[in-house]
Design a protein around this motif. Structure first.
Motif, PDB file in Angstrom:
ATOM      1  N   GLY A 107       0.864  -1.277  -0.178  1.00  0.00           N
ATOM      2  CA  GLY A 107       0.049  -0.157   0.043  1.00  0.00           C
ATOM      3  C   GLY A 107       0.693   1.291   0.058  1.00  0.00           C
ATOM      4  N   GLU A 108       2.305   1.304  -0.138  1.00  0.00           N
ATOM      5  CA  GLU A 108       3.003   2.373  -0.373  1.00  0.00           C
ATOM      6  C   GLU A 108       2.948   3.079  -1.545  1.00  0.00           C
ATOM      7  OE1 GLU A 108       6.567   0.360   0.428  1.00  0.00           O
ATOM      8  OE2 GLU A 108       6.383   0.066   2.630  1.00  0.00           O
ATOM      9  N   THR A 109       2.786   4.424  -1.658  1.00  0.00           N
ATOM     10  CA  THR A 109       2.498   5.188  -2.671  1.00  0.00           C
ATOM     11  C   THR A 109       4.070   5.189  -3.267  1.00  0.00           C
ATOM     12  OG1 THR A 109       0.834   6.294  -2.033  1.00  0.00           O
ATOM     13  CG2 THR A 109       2.103   7.258  -3.625  1.00  0.00           C
ATOM     14  N   LEU A 110       4.221   5.059  -4.684  1.00  0.00           N
ATOM     15  CA  LEU A 110       5.508   5.079  -5.278  1.00  0.00           C
ATOM     16  C   LEU A 110       5.558   6.118  -6.321  1.00  0.00           C
ATOM     17  CD1 LEU A 110       5.991   1.053  -6.048  1.00  0.00           C
ATOM     18  CD2 LEU A 110       6.788   2.638  -4.114  1.00  0.00           C
ATOM     19  N   GLY A 111       4.496   6.787  -6.960  1.00  0.00           N
ATOM     20  CA  GLY A 111       4.516   7.841  -7.867  1.00  0.00           C
ATOM     21  C   GLY A 111       3.206   7.899  -8.596  1.00  0.00           C
ATOM     22  N   TYR A 112       3.318   8.777  -9.328  1.00  0.00           N
ATOM     23  CA  TYR A 112       1.908   9.106 -10.290  1.00  0.00           C
ATOM     24  C   TYR A 112       2.144   7.889 -11.607  1.00  0.00           C
ATOM     25  CZ  TYR A 112       1.433  13.561  -8.028  1.00  0.00           C
ATOM     26  OH  TYR A 112       0.991  14.554  -6.883  1.00  0.00           O
ATOM     27  N   THR A 113       0.878   7.732 -11.937  1.00  0.00           N
ATOM     28  CA  THR A 113       0.555   6.571 -13.115  1.00  0.00           C
ATOM     29  C   THR A 113       0.793   7.283 -14.385  1.00  0.00           C
ATOM     30  OG1 THR A 113      -1.663   6.504 -12.801  1.00  0.00           O
ATOM     31  CG2 THR A 113      -0.450   5.233 -11.477  1.00  0.00           C
ATOM     32  N   ARG A 114      -0.228   8.489 -14.476  1.00  0.00           N
ATOM     33  CA  ARG A 114      -0.316   9.215 -15.859  1.00  0.00           C
ATOM     34  C   ARG A 114      -0.990   8.459 -16.879  1.00  0.00           C
ATOM     35  NH1 ARG A 114       5.271  11.433 -17.680  1.00  0.00           N
ATOM     36  NH2 ARG A 114       3.985  11.754 -19.553  1.00  0.00           N
ATOM     37  N   PHE A 115      -1.633   7.235 -16.506  1.00  0.00           N
ATOM     38  CA  PHE A 115      -2.445   6.670 -17.565  1.00  0.00           C
ATOM     39  C   PHE A 115      -3.923   7.105 -17.611  1.00  0.00           C
ATOM     40  CE2 PHE A 115       0.831   3.633 -16.994  1.00  0.00           C
ATOM     41  CZ  PHE A 115       1.169   3.192 -18.193  1.00  0.00           C
ATOM     42  N   GLN A 116      -4.611   7.545 -16.729  1.00  0.00           N
ATOM     43  CA  GLN A 116      -5.964   8.095 -16.695  1.00  0.00           C
ATOM     44  C   GLN A 116      -6.201   8.999 -17.780  1.00  0.00           C
ATOM     45  OE1 GLN A 116      -8.409   7.808 -13.365  1.00  0.00           O
ATOM     46  NE2 GLN A 116      -9.326   9.750 -13.754  1.00  0.00           N
ATOM     47  N   GLY A 117      -7.200   8.922 -18.622  1.00  0.00           N
ATOM     48  CA  GLY A 117      -7.539   9.953 -19.458  1.00  0.00           C
ATOM     49  C   GLY A 117      -7.981   9.642 -20.848  1.00  0.00           C
ATOM     50  N   VAL A 118      -8.127  10.561 -21.688  1.00  0.00           N
ATOM     51  CA  VAL A 118      -8.750  10.157 -23.253  1.00  0.00           C
ATOM     52  C   VAL A 118      -7.557  10.117 -24.260  1.00  0.00           C
ATOM     53  CG1 VAL A 118     -10.616  10.697 -24.819  1.00  0.00           C
ATOM     54  CG2 VAL A 118     -10.809  11.127 -22.273  1.00  0.00           C
ATOM     55  N   TYR A 119      -7.764   9.215 -25.003  1.00  0.00           N
ATOM     56  CA  TYR A 119      -6.712   8.958 -26.103  1.00  0.00           C
ATOM     57  C   TYR A 119      -7.615   9.153 -27.426  1.00  0.00           C
ATOM     58  CZ  TYR A 119      -3.430   7.472 -22.194  1.00  0.00           C
ATOM     59  OH  TYR A 119      -2.864   7.329 -21.155  1.00  0.00           O
ATOM     60  N   LEU A 120      -7.159  10.184 -28.120  1.00  0.00           N
ATOM     61  CA  LEU A 120      -7.982  10.240 -29.518  1.00  0.00           C
ATOM     62  C   LEU A 120      -6.817   9.988 -30.591  1.00  0.00           C
ATOM     63  CD1 LEU A 120      -9.768  13.636 -28.330  1.00  0.00           C
ATOM     64  CD2 LEU A 120     -10.794  11.353 -28.256  1.00  0.00           C
ATOM     65  N   PRO A 121      -7.508   9.456 -31.740  1.00  0.00           N
ATOM     66  CA  PRO A 121      -6.625   9.131 -32.841  1.00  0.00           C
ATOM     67  C   PRO A 121      -6.440  10.783 -33.686  1.00  0.00           C
ATOM     68  CG  PRO A 121      -8.727   8.602 -33.215  1.00  0.00           C
ATOM     69  CD  PRO A 121      -8.807   8.915 -31.974  1.00  0.00           C
ATOM     70  N   LEU A 122      -5.695  11.298 -33.125  1.00  0.00           N
ATOM     71  CA  LEU A 122      -5.579  12.986 -33.632  1.00  0.00           C
ATOM     72  C   LEU A 122      -4.898  13.057 -35.052  1.00  0.00           C
ATOM     73  CD1 LEU A 122      -4.559  14.699 -30.016  1.00  0.00           C
ATOM     74  CD2 LEU A 122      -6.849  14.762 -31.138  1.00  0.00           C
ATOM     75  N   LEU A 123      -4.091  12.013 -35.336  1.00  0.00           N
ATOM     76  CA  LEU A 123      -3.385  12.161 -36.455  1.00  0.00           C
ATOM     77  C   LEU A 123      -4.216  11.506 -37.685  1.00  0.00           C
ATOM     78  CD1 LEU A 123       0.212  10.863 -35.393  1.00  0.00           C
ATOM     79  CD2 LEU A 123      -0.489  13.301 -35.409  1.00  0.00           C
ATOM     80  N   TRP A 124      -5.114  11.093 -37.380  1.00  0.00           N
ATOM     81  CA  TRP A 124      -6.203  10.747 -38.587  1.00  0.00           C
ATOM     82  C   TRP A 124      -7.229  11.926 -38.899  1.00  0.00           C
ATOM     83  CZ3 TRP A 124      -4.482   6.846 -41.333  1.00  0.00           C
ATOM     84  CH2 TRP A 124      -4.072   5.590 -40.830  1.00  0.00           C
ATOM     85  N   GLU A 125      -7.739  11.641 -40.039  1.00  0.00           N
ATOM     86  CA  GLU A 125      -8.867  12.682 -40.261  1.00  0.00           C
ATOM     87  C   GLU A 125     -10.179  12.077 -39.498  1.00  0.00           C
ATOM     88  OE1 GLU A 125      -7.398  10.736 -42.718  1.00  0.00           O
ATOM     89  OE2 GLU A 125      -6.441  12.065 -43.708  1.00  0.00           O
ATOM     90  N   GLN A 126     -10.761  13.226 -39.088  1.00  0.00           N
ATOM     91  CA  GLN A 126     -12.106  12.716 -38.183  1.00  0.00           C
ATOM     92  C   GLN A 126     -13.081  11.712 -39.047  1.00  0.00           C
ATOM     93  OE1 GLN A 126     -13.784  15.984 -36.307  1.00  0.00           O
ATOM     94  NE2 GLN A 126     -12.334  16.848 -35.288  1.00  0.00           N
TER      95      GLN A 126
END
Length: 701
Positions: free
Chosen positions: A543-562
């Motif tokens: 249960g010891e905190t080791l650091g931030y994960t940074r995974f949570q969030g939204v990943y969009l295919p921004l390099l494609w055309e919508q």
């Protein structure tokens, strides 16, 4: 009566023995005819009789070799004629096939290398050979089979000794134990050298040792050295032991070899070996037997009765211990649709490989042509409650579900979404190998694992073929992230290139843990957004905190055309360095449960509402935005509405709509789910019968 007289000194251990001793009391070496003679300790040194002083030119006496020729050799001549071991740098005599010190195989000189190279184990210029040393090289291995280890003081006694020379402990009655100890001691040296060579060539860039993918033949070959290790000693003395080892090996099955590989993997820090055993259905609570300990040949590491958990605690493998303890806590045997229907699963894998294409042009990224979303069938609710509970125990990861729901409100925190809109998310059980991200992506879409590494290969090729595009996004995003957290550091271009090369290398290594950049590339391969609901901090199993994960969030295919992408996202969960697929349950078209669930009754469309805010109503981060796309929350919300079908619920929660359809779903996936569900439907009569019997018993009473 105390024995008096002139003592003789053993030239191997320098122990001063009584005159009547034929062999050395300590090392059991034969008393040479020209032994060094000394008086008792209380006698004056001036009265020593028959003392022979050692010098550089004095003859070397071998055990049991008083009649052998004695050759004088100079120091310079010895060094010029010997060859150096490439592992331990020990100088061996020219005729020695193996190193006298570590028993490693002698290397031959390549045509392009110089014979005078030092420390490389090359063949040196031939020189005069000491017959005594040559005799020692041939018989060094035989000595190891002529001793037994005292169980009280661990002193190595001669096989002929009836009791321990040091502590007078009696010889064990079980001579097999003596043979086992001698064989283990001799063969462990070879195993250590093999592992040393493996460690030197299989280290990954992140400092963790990872093993290459191991086939069935490789798995068996890895343990052939255990059988051969018993042949180190004399052929006559170890013939019986070798026969026993062969008998044990012939009885071993594939599961047994995987278990032994997993035990070695815990000691060596190889997580993939442990996962290979787990994924084969092996029992985590399995204990090492005496025969298995004998095959492993490492008494210092393995003992009878040890499990993988014991080994993880002993060698402080905290990451493995967390995974193993989680597995032990899940008492139910896991049964997901992909396990029940292996034939259909293989057909689905071939279908995925056929639907993978590469885009032509500058941005040559791979992409899937089919839109498939996996959901749990609504027919589950028609099963009796006990059967439903059994099904959920076998298909869900209860620990992940609890951590994301109770320990920290990450999913299903909104009663409006979970109850009224029927958008509850379920964490599917997933194997905990380094491929868990790729497995969870295919589970959320097709309901299977990435067993053949089709998705990993597409990920690797896309990163390499479109390296410039993804590298620019990654570098700009990392620079902004460091500045936003007040780190205020800048890297040289060489350092950026090194970090990027490490990211590329992870994509090509089966079993290697992946990062945020790889999720961003996977969103382009799927041509749809990926929403990750994950914990914010790394924690150890304590249960010891080791650091931030940074995974949570939204990943969009921004390099494609919508217009080239779908707006229906998939959801993943992240806990303890592990990814899980988050799926919903189908909504019946006639039931009208949940707003928007009956958008098209003819097509049986199910809509799941995925929140785009956390439990504190803060907007989820959008990863890998450029400087022009970065801005305040209003600008980011506008960007989300462009790439996803968004709406706001009556409770004011911004959500994305995930649409799935039975009719549009792939027929192989539907057939696999139906076959999996039929296994639980057959449990209903047995349950009903048992309930009826209980009712009859109540009436009789």
């Amino acid at each position: 009566m105390t024995e008096h007289g002139i003592k003789w000194s053993c030239e191997y251990c320098t122990y001063e023995n009584w005159p009547s001793a034929i062999k050395c009391t300590m090392c059991r070496a034969q008393r040479p005819s020209g032994a060094i003679i000394t008086e008792e300790p209380f006698k004056s040194s001036s009265s020593n009789v028959g003392t022979i002083e050692r010098s550089g030119g004095s003859p070397l006496i071998c055990p049991d070799s008083s009649a052998r020729p004695r050759v004088k050799s100079s120091f310079s001549m010895e060094n010029s004629s010997k060859w150096s071991c490439h592992l331990c740098t020990y100088l061996n005599w020219p005729r020695a096939i193996r190193c006298t010190q570590c028993l490693s195989q002698r290397r031959t000189r390549s045509p392009t290398e110089s014979p005078q190279s030092s420390g490389s184990g090359l063949r040196s210029i031939p020189g005069p050979i000491d017959p005594c040393e040559e005799y020692n090289d041939r018989n060094k291995l035989n000595i190891k089979g002529q001793h037994w280890i005292c169980s009280a003081c661990t002193y190595e006694n001669s096989a002929k000794a009836k009791k321990c020379v040091v502590c007078d402990h009696p010889t064990p009655n079980n001579m097999d134990a003596i043979e086992l100890a001698d064989t283990d001691k001799a063969s462990s040296i070879i195993n250590e050298q093999d592992r040393a060579r493996w460690r030197g060539g299989c280290s990954s860039g992140n400092g963790q040792r990872r093993s290459p993918p191991m086939s069935k033949r490789d798995s068996e070959m890895d343990f052939q050295r255990i059988e051969l290790a018993g042949a180190v000693g004399s052929k006559d003395e170890l013939e019986l032991d070798l026969k026993k080892l062969k008998q044990i090996k012939n009885r071993m099955r594939k599961t047994d070899w995987l278990f032994l590989n997993a035990c070695v993997g815990v000691v060596e820090g190889d997580l993939s070996a442990v996962e290979a055993y787990k994924n084969s259905g092996g029992d985590i609570a399995r204990q090492l037997s005496a025969d298995e300990v004998r095959l492993l040949n490492r008494p210092s590491a393995f003992d009878v009765g040890y499990t993988l958990v014991h080994l993880s605690i002993r060698f402080q493998r905290q990451d493995m211990l967390a995974i193993l303890l989680t597995e032990v806590s899940q008492h139910a045997v896991k049964c997901i649709p992909a396990m029940v229907c292996p034939e259909l699963t293989e057909q689905i894998r071939r279908e995925i490989a056929a639907s993978m294409h590469q885009r032509k042009g500058d941005f040559a990224c791979y992409f899937l042509t089919d839109l498939v979303t996996f959901t749990l069938p609504a027919d589950i609710e028609d099963l009796p409650p006990p059967v439903q509970e059994k099904l959920f125990d076998e298909v869900l990861d209860r620990d992940v579900q609890k951590e994301l729901e109770e320990e920290s409100p990450i999913i299903n925190w909104s009663l409006e979404l979970g109850t009224r809109l029927d958008s509850r998310l379920y964490a599917l059980w997933n194997r905990t190998a380094g491929d868990c991200l790729l497995d969870s992506v295919l589970q959320a879409t097709w309901g299977i694992y990435d067993k053949d590494s089709v998705l990993r290969k597409a990920l690797h090729d896309s990163l390499h073929d479109c390296s410039h595009w993804f590298y620019s996004r990654w570098k700009e995003w990392e620079s902004w992230y460091s500045q936003s957290f007040g780190l205020h550091f800048s890297l040289r271009e060489e350092q950026w290139q090194e970090d990027w090369a490490f990211i590329l290398s992870l994509a090509s290594q089966p079993g290697a843990s992946l990062e945020q950049t790889h999720i961003f590339v996977l969103a382009h391969i799927l041509r749809r957004p990926i929403i990750v609901y994950g914990v914010k901090y790394y924690k150890s199993f304590r249960g010891e905190t080791l650091g931030y994960t940074r995974f949570q969030g939204v990943y969009l295919p921004l390099l494609w055309e919508q217009s080239f992408c779908w707006k229906s996202p998939i959801a993943l969960g992240y806990t303890r360095g592990h990814f899980s697929a988050l799926v919903a349950m189908e909504n019946d078209g006639y039931d009208n449960r949940g707003a928007g669930a009956n958008l098209n009754t003819d097509d049986d469309v199910t809509v799941t509402f995925l929140p785009l805010v956390d439990s504190e109503r803060k907007l989820l981060h959008i990863h890998f935005l450029s400087a022009q796309e970065l801005g305040n929350e209003d600008q980011q919300e506008k960007l989300l509405r462009e790439w996803l079908d968004c709406c706001v619920t009556e409770g004011g929660v911004l959500v994305a709509m995930q649409k799935s359809s039975r009719r549009r779903n792939h027929p192989l996936v539907t057939q696999m789910v139906e076959k999996w569900l039929d296994g639980y439907r057959q449990i209903r009569p047995c349950t009903a019968l048992s309930d009826g019997e209980e009712d009859e018993e109540d009436e009789d009473e």
